[in-house]
Scaffold this active site. Structure first.
Site, short mmCIF file in Angstrom:
data_model
loop_
_atom_site.label_atom_id
_atom_site.label_comp_id
_atom_site.label_asym_id
_atom_site.label_seq_id
_atom_site.Cartn_x
_atom_site.Cartn_y
_atom_site.Cartn_z
N ASN A 52 0.82 -1.22 0.00
CA ASN A 52 0.00 0.00 0.00
C ASN A 52 0.85 1.27 0.00
O ASN A 52 0.35 2.35 0.25
CB ASN A 52 -0.91 0.03 1.23
CG ASN A 52 -1.80 -1.19 1.31
OD1 ASN A 52 -2.40 -1.57 0.30
ND2 ASN A 52 -1.87 -1.81 2.47
N HIS A 138 -13.92 -2.15 7.06
CA HIS A 138 -12.71 -2.84 7.54
C HIS A 138 -12.91 -3.51 8.90
O HIS A 138 -13.71 -3.05 9.73
CB HIS A 138 -11.62 -1.78 7.66
CG HIS A 138 -10.24 -2.30 7.87
ND1 HIS A 138 -9.64 -2.31 9.10
CD2 HIS A 138 -9.34 -2.80 6.99
CE1 HIS A 138 -8.40 -2.80 8.97
NE2 HIS A 138 -8.21 -3.10 7.70
N GLU A 182 -16.15 4.09 4.20
CA GLU A 182 -14.73 4.29 3.90
C GLU A 182 -14.57 5.21 2.71
O GLU A 182 -15.39 5.20 1.80
CB GLU A 182 -14.06 2.93 3.63
CG GLU A 182 -14.13 2.02 4.83
CD GLU A 182 -13.34 0.72 4.67
OE1 GLU A 182 -12.68 0.53 3.63
OE2 GLU A 182 -13.40 -0.09 5.61
N SER A 186 -11.13 -0.93 0.94
CA SER A 186 -9.78 -1.49 0.90
C SER A 186 -9.66 -2.74 0.04
O SER A 186 -8.61 -3.00 -0.52
CB SER A 186 -9.29 -1.78 2.31
OG SER A 186 -10.19 -2.63 2.99
N ASP A 209 -13.56 6.28 7.16
CA ASP A 209 -12.20 5.78 7.30
C ASP A 209 -11.53 5.97 5.94
O ASP A 209 -11.91 5.34 4.96
CB ASP A 209 -12.26 4.29 7.68
CG ASP A 209 -10.88 3.64 7.74
OD1 ASP A 209 -9.88 4.31 7.40
OD2 ASP A 209 -10.81 2.45 8.11
N HIS A 212 -7.17 4.40 2.72
CA HIS A 212 -6.62 4.23 1.36
C HIS A 212 -6.79 5.47 0.50
O HIS A 212 -6.38 5.48 -0.65
CB HIS A 212 -7.28 3.04 0.66
CG HIS A 212 -6.85 1.73 1.23
ND1 HIS A 212 -5.67 1.12 0.89
CD2 HIS A 212 -7.43 0.94 2.15
CE1 HIS A 212 -5.54 0.00 1.57
NE2 HIS A 212 -6.61 -0.13 2.34
N LYS A 265 0.00 3.91 4.61
CA LYS A 265 -0.26 3.63 3.19
C LYS A 265 0.39 4.71 2.32
O LYS A 265 1.60 4.69 2.17
CB LYS A 265 -1.75 3.42 2.99
CG LYS A 265 -2.12 2.07 3.63
CD LYS A 265 -3.54 1.77 3.88
CE LYS A 265 -3.64 0.39 4.53
NZ LYS A 265 -4.87 0.16 5.26
C1 LIG Z 1 -5.16 -0.52 6.56
C2 LIG Z 1 -6.48 -0.10 7.05
C3 LIG Z 1 -6.67 0.24 8.39
C4 LIG Z 1 -5.61 0.03 9.41
O1 LIG Z 1 -4.60 0.98 9.36
P1 LIG Z 1 -3.21 0.60 10.02
O2 LIG Z 1 -2.56 1.91 10.25
O3 LIG Z 1 -2.50 -0.26 9.05
O4 LIG Z 1 -3.53 -0.11 11.30
C5 LIG Z 1 -7.90 0.71 8.76
N1 LIG Z 1 -8.90 0.85 7.88
C6 LIG Z 1 -8.76 0.51 6.59
C7 LIG Z 1 -9.90 0.68 5.66
C8 LIG Z 1 -7.55 0.00 6.14
O5 LIG Z 1 -7.42 -0.37 4.88
#
Ligand SMILES: *Cc1c(COP(=O)(O)O)cnc(C)c1O
Length: 424
Positions: A52, A138, A182, A186, A209, A212, A265
Site C-alpha cells: 500500500n 474494515h 470508507e 480497501s 475511514d 486508502h 499507506k
Molecule cells: C489498513 C487499514 C486500516 C488500518 O490501518 P493501520 O494503520 O495499518 O492499522 C484501517 N482501515 C482501513 C480501511 C484500512 O485499509
C-alpha cells in the site's frame, strides 16, 4: 494442588490445543490458512503488487533523511503514552499541520489505523450511538463496535443508500445514528457517494475511514458514476494530482464529523490520525483506551510523517505518475479481458471467485517472481476470492509489463483459471 487437580489443568490445556489444531486443519483444508513470508530487502520491491506504499514514499530520500534527523534529535522512542510524556513538539507540529491541511479543528495521533478506528468507535458506542455501517467496512471498524452492542449495530448493503435510509428511518427515535463508511474500500478499490452519505446523516453523525484515500486522489467519483463508466474518463489524472487530501477534498467534506486515516499507506510510514472537531476530539482523548494506555509513536516517526506530508502538499509529479500507472494497468488488463473490479484507485482487484483458484493464481504468479496476494474470506465475502493488485511507484514500468506477460502465459495454460478470471 493434588494430582487429580493437576491432571485436570493439563487436560484443559490439551483440550484447548486440540481445538486450536482442529481449527488450523480446517483452515488448511479450505485454503484459508495464512502464513508470514519475510521480504528480502529492497530487491523484491519492484515486483511487489500487494503493497500500500502507493507513492513509494517509504523509500523517498527526503522522508528517510527526516527520519534520521528525527532520530538524532529525539532518540529512538517516545518513552511514554501521549497523555503522560510521550507527546512531543514533533507530534504537536505534525498534528497542527494536518489540522490546517485537512481544514478541521483537531487532529489526534494514534499508533495505527486499527487502534484509531477501534478507539473512536468504542468511545462513541459507549456514549450511545447506533452504528450504521457499510457491510464492506474494515475489520477494525467491526472490532471497535465490540460484542454486546448487537442491537446497536446496523449494516447496510455496500454503497446502497436506499438500504441506508431505510435502516436509519427505522431506528427508534431516541437513537443517534453514526453512519460509518470508507473513503476508498480497501478490498474493492471503489468509493462511496459522499453526497448520498451526508444527505442521510440527518440528526446523526458521519464517520469515514480514509485509510486508502488520504494522500491520494480526491474522491469526486461516486460509485454510481463508476458504474455508469463516467469516472474512468471523468476523474482526470490532473485532478487527482491537484488535491491529495482524500475525502477532505470532497465538496461535502464539512459534513463529515470524523475522519480516520493511516500514515502506513500513501504516507509510506506507520501511525494514524483522527480528524474531527474540538468536542469529539476531547471526548476521544479522555476515553479512547488505545490512546491513553499505549506508548506514543516515536518523535522521529512524527518528523518522517511530516516530511511525507510536505511531499504530498507539494502537488508534485508523483500523483500524476501513479494515475498513469493505473491507466496503463487497466489498458493491459483490458487486452487480456481480465475480470477487474470497477475501481479507479491504485487498488485493482481481479475477481477469481473460488478460494483454491485464487490461491493457485497467486502461487503461479509467485513462481514468476510477482507478489500478488490472494484475498479470501473472511476478509472478503464468500465466493469473491480475488487477487488484489495494488499499484505503487516502487514497481517499475517494466515489472508491470512482465506481470501481464506472465498472466497471459498462465491463463493460456490453465483453462480453469482462464474461465474464472477472463470475460467472455
Ligand atoms: C489498513 C487499514 C486500516 C488500518 O490501518 P493501520 O494503520 O495499518 O492499522 C484501517 N482501515 C482501513 C480501511 C484500512 O485499509
Amino acid at each position: 494442588m493434588n494430582l487429580e487437580q493437576t491432571q485436570a489443568v493439563i487436560n484443559r490445556g490439551e483440550t484447548l490445543r486440540n481445538k486450536l489444531s482442529a481449527q488450523l486443519q480446517k483452515q488448511s483444508k479450505q485454503q484459508l490458512r495464512r502464513v508470514l513470508t519475510p521480504q528480502k530487502g529492497n530487491c523484491t520491491r519492484a515486483y511487489n503488487f500487494s503493497s500500500n506504499d502507493y507513492l513509494g514514499l517509504s523509500q523517498h530520500p527526503k522522508v528517510i533523511a527526516a527520519y534520521q534527523r528525527g532520530l538524532s534529535e529525539w532518540g529512538a522512542g517516545a518513552g511514554a503514552s501521549p497523555l503522560v510524556t510521550g507527546y512531543t513538539t514533533a507530534h504537536h507540529e505534525l498534528s497542527e499541520a494536518l489540522s490546517e491541511w485537512f481544514g478541521v479543528e483537531r487532529v489526534l495521533l494514534f499508533n495505527s489505523g486499527f487502534s484509531a478506528n477501534q478507539g473512536v468507535l468504542q468511545v462513541l458506542t459507549k456514549a450511545g450511538v447506533t452504528a450504521v455501517i457499510d457491510k464492506l467496512c474494515h475489520a477494525s471498524i467491526y472490532d471497535g463496535l465490540g460484542h454486546g452492542f448487537g442491537e446497536r449495530i446496523q449494516r447496510f448493503r455496500h454503497n446502497d443508500y436506499e438500504d441506508l435510509q431505510n435502516r436509519i428511518e427505522n431506528l427508534p427515535g431516541s437513537n443517534c445514528p453514526l453512519i460509518v463508511s470508507e473513503g476508498v474500500f480497501s478490498m474493492d478499490g471503489d468509493r462511496p457517494d459522499i453526497f448520498a452519505l451526508s444527505a442521510n446523516k440527518g440528526r446523526g453523525l458521519l464517520m469515514l475511514d480514509d485509510a486508502h484515500g488520504i494522500g491520494l486522489a480526491s474522491p469526486q467519483a461516486s460509485a454510481n458514476e463508476l458504474a455508469s463508466g463516467i469516472t474512468s474518463k471523468g476523474l482526470a489524472r490532473g485532478e487527482c494530482g491537484k488535491d491529495n487530501r482524500g475525502v477532505f477534498a470532497h465538496p461535502s467534506a464539512h459534513e463529515i464529523d470524523i475522519v480516520t486515516g493511516t500514515f502506513g499507506k500513501a504516507f509510506g510510514i506507520a501511525g494514524a490520525f483522527v480528524a474531527t472537531d474540538h468536542q469529539i476530539a476531547d471526548s476521544i482523548l479522555q476515553n479512547a483506551r488505545h490512546l491513553i494506555y499505549s506508548t506514543a509513536f516515536a518523535p522521529a516517526q512524527a518528523i518522517a510523517i511530516h516530511a511525507s506530508l510536505d511531499i504530498l502538499q507539494e502537488n508534485n509529479h508523483l500523483q500524476t505518475e501513479l494515475q498513469n500507472r493505473i491507466a496503463y494497468f487497466q489498458s493491459l488488463a483490458a487486452k487480456l479481458k481480465l475480470r477487474l473490479m470497477p475501481s479507479n484507485t491504485p487498488i485493482q482487484p481481479l475477481l477469481v471467485g473460488d478460494n483454491a483458484l485464487a490461491m493457485r493464481l497467486a502461487q503461479l504468479l509467485r513462481a514468476e517472481g510477482f507478489q500478488c496476494i490472494a484475498i479470501r474470506p473472511p476478509t472478503v465475502p464468500k465466493g469473491t476470492a480475488r487477487i488484489r493488485f495494488t499499484l505503487s511507484l516502487n514497481q517499475s514500468q517494466e515489472a508491470l509489463e512482465y506481470l501481464f506477460i506472465a498472466l497471459d502465459r498462465i491463463l493460456n495454460a490453465d483453462q480453469e483459471l482462464a474461465d474464472a478470471c477472463q470475460l467472455r
